[in-house]
Each structure stands twice: as structure tokens, then as C-alpha cells.
Write a protein that holds these residues in place. Sequence first.
Motif, PDB file in Angstrom:
ATOM      1  N   ALA A  58       0.892  -1.219   0.165  1.00 16.48           N
ATOM      2  CA  ALA A  58       0.115   0.035  -0.020  1.00 16.48           C
ATOM      3  C   ALA A  58       0.984   1.500   0.093  1.00 16.48           C
ATOM      4  O   ALA A  58       0.728   2.152  -0.685  1.00 16.48           O
ATOM      5  CB  ALA A  58      -0.935  -0.045   1.325  1.00 16.48           C
ATOM      6  N   GLY A  87      -6.443   6.565   2.458  1.00 22.26           N
ATOM      7  CA  GLY A  87      -6.440   5.037   2.530  1.00 22.26           C
ATOM      8  C   GLY A  87      -6.847   4.461   4.015  1.00 22.26           C
ATOM      9  O   GLY A  87      -7.556   3.451   3.948  1.00 22.26           O
ATOM     10  N   HIS A  93      -6.208   0.917   4.779  1.00 22.12           N
ATOM     11  CA  HIS A  93      -5.134   0.613   3.841  1.00 22.12           C
ATOM     12  C   HIS A  93      -5.457  -0.784   3.100  1.00 22.12           C
ATOM     13  O   HIS A  93      -4.332  -1.471   3.123  1.00 22.12           O
ATOM     14  CB  HIS A  93      -3.619   0.545   4.523  1.00 22.12           C
ATOM     15  N   GLY A  94      -6.803  -0.956   2.720  1.00 20.26           N
ATOM     16  CA  GLY A  94      -6.827  -2.419   2.068  1.00 20.26           C
ATOM     17  C   GLY A  94      -6.913  -3.526   2.818  1.00 20.26           C
ATOM     18  O   GLY A  94      -7.080  -4.537   2.410  1.00 20.26           O
ATOM     19  N   ILE A 101      -3.564  -7.927   0.842  1.00 24.76           N
ATOM     20  CA  ILE A 101      -3.126  -7.117  -0.566  1.00 24.76           C
ATOM     21  C   ILE A 101      -2.083  -8.220  -1.173  1.00 24.76           C
ATOM     22  O   ILE A 101      -1.194  -8.465  -0.395  1.00 24.76           O
ATOM     23  CB  ILE A 101      -2.422  -5.725  -0.231  1.00 24.76           C
ATOM     24  N   GLY A 105      -0.651  -5.721  -5.925  1.00 24.60           N
ATOM     25  CA  GLY A 105      -1.462  -4.620  -5.539  1.00 24.60           C
ATOM     26  C   GLY A 105      -3.096  -5.218  -5.604  1.00 24.60           C
ATOM     27  O   GLY A 105      -3.791  -4.246  -5.035  1.00 24.60           O
ATOM     28  N   VAL A 107      -6.354  -6.072  -3.978  1.00 27.47           N
ATOM     29  CA  VAL A 107      -6.864  -6.478  -2.436  1.00 27.47           C
ATOM     30  C   VAL A 107      -8.032  -7.479  -2.743  1.00 27.47           C
ATOM     31  O   VAL A 107      -8.957  -7.295  -3.410  1.00 27.47           O
ATOM     32  CB  VAL A 107      -7.794  -5.106  -2.077  1.00 27.47           C
ATOM     33  N   PRO A 145      -9.785  -0.203  -2.168  1.00 34.38           N
ATOM     34  CA  PRO A 145      -8.993   0.331  -0.691  1.00 34.38           C
ATOM     35  C   PRO A 145      -9.355   1.798  -0.914  1.00 34.38           C
ATOM     36  O   PRO A 145      -9.069   2.530   0.214  1.00 34.38           O
ATOM     37  CB  PRO A 145      -7.717  -0.011  -0.933  1.00 34.38           C
ATOM     38  N   PHE A 171      -4.596  -1.755  -5.593  1.00 36.95           N
ATOM     39  CA  PHE A 171      -4.189  -0.763  -4.949  1.00 36.95           C
ATOM     40  C   PHE A 171      -3.349   0.308  -5.641  1.00 36.95           C
ATOM     41  O   PHE A 171      -3.496   1.715  -5.530  1.00 36.95           O
ATOM     42  CB  PHE A 171      -3.031  -1.038  -3.925  1.00 36.95           C
TER      43      PHE A 171
END
Length: 225
Positions: A58, A87, A93-94, A101, A105, A107, A145, A171
Motif C-alpha cells: 500500500a 486510504g 489501507h486495504g 493485499i 496490489g 485487494v 481500498p 491498490f
Amino acid sequence: MASGCSWQRGVPIPDGVPPPAGDPVPAVRIDLKHGRPADQLHDWAAARSDALGIPVTALEAYGYAARVAQVLNPGCNLNWTTLAGIGMVESHHGTYHGAQILPDGTVTPPIRGVQLDGTSGNMHIADTDNGELDGDATLDRAMGPMQFIPETWKLYGVDANNDGNIDPDNFDDAALSAAGYLCSRGKDLSTAHGWMNALRAYNYSDQYARAVRDWATAYANGRSL
């Protein structure tokens, strides 16, 4: 509007709200064709990940998106700390609800917001994508995200990891799309007026902007809240 999250309006934020820039992002190659360019920031992100509480992948995505904005739209003055603040508030942050993640990238499982039905402080947004993007053919939901709604994603979504897909659940794509959206709406994010215009376009709530600012300021100081 990018986000469908519910935030009640609070006390107006004072002038001078843009968060500090934080550690500078190293110069990287802006690559629009080959591989995942955010990988270039692995060492930078890995050295800061634990202290900030941000997953490495992230943080790479935030840093690369900010760097692209600095190169392609230097007048925007977007810093990675603002992207990281968004985020965190939008999806941890996902990692919201146990999402993970992947190295590219992506998610997984996909993060979806509540139905935007006009209740609990949310806007009412009728379906705009027949459920193609958000999986809901009745009402729109915020996605991924960075919590884009389908209509905004169609306008600002970009492929940042060069996999041929413009994916709100990736992401890299989400962070770079958010950078483009913020710069488009805020123009110059180094000013209080520009930063607030950008954040209010993302989610029209001073309480939301305050939360983003607080997280971003903590990240700029090398820590988590």
C-alpha cells in the motif's frame, strides 16, 4: 464524489490544514508499459512500513501515485501523506474486514461499502453500472481500498500497474486514480483552499477531512496514530 462512506459534518477545519509532506519519495521511472512500477519504491516503503502501520504494498502505491502527480502535474502539490490518510480512513489501507493485499496490489476479497441508499448520512446514488463494477445492480456502492463509486471510477480510473485492467480493487490503480481525482478537484493542494476542495470532493464532510489530516500528519511525522 469518490467515496460513499458515511461521515457527519463537524466543526469547520481551520486554515492551514494541508498535512506535511513527510519523507520525500525517491525519484522513480514513470513507466506506462512494463511491470508494476510501484515496485521501485520497495526499499523506501519497507523501511517505513512498521513505524507507520501501513502495509508495504500500500505504501508503495501511495508513494508512486504521489510521485507521478509530482512529475505530470507539479502544480497540484499532492503528497503521499494525503493519499495514505485517505486510504486509512476509507479501508485501513486495504485490510478492512480481513482483506489482504497481493503482491500485484490486488485487494482480496474485494472491499465494498454499504448501499448508498440515502440513510445513515450517506448520499442516495441509484445504480450507475448495472452492478458491473460494484456487484450491486440496485444501488451504487463504494469500491476498493480508496472507495470509489462506479460513476467516478469510470471518469478517473487508470491502469497504474500495467496489467491491462483498470481495477478499483487494485491498490496501484486506486491510488493513482485518487491522485488524479484530487488534483483535478483541488488544483493546488499546498493551499488550505485547494486541499479542502479536494477532500470535500472526495467526501463532503469536515469530520472526514479532519480524520484524513490527522492520520496524514502522523504519517508525515513517521508514526501512526
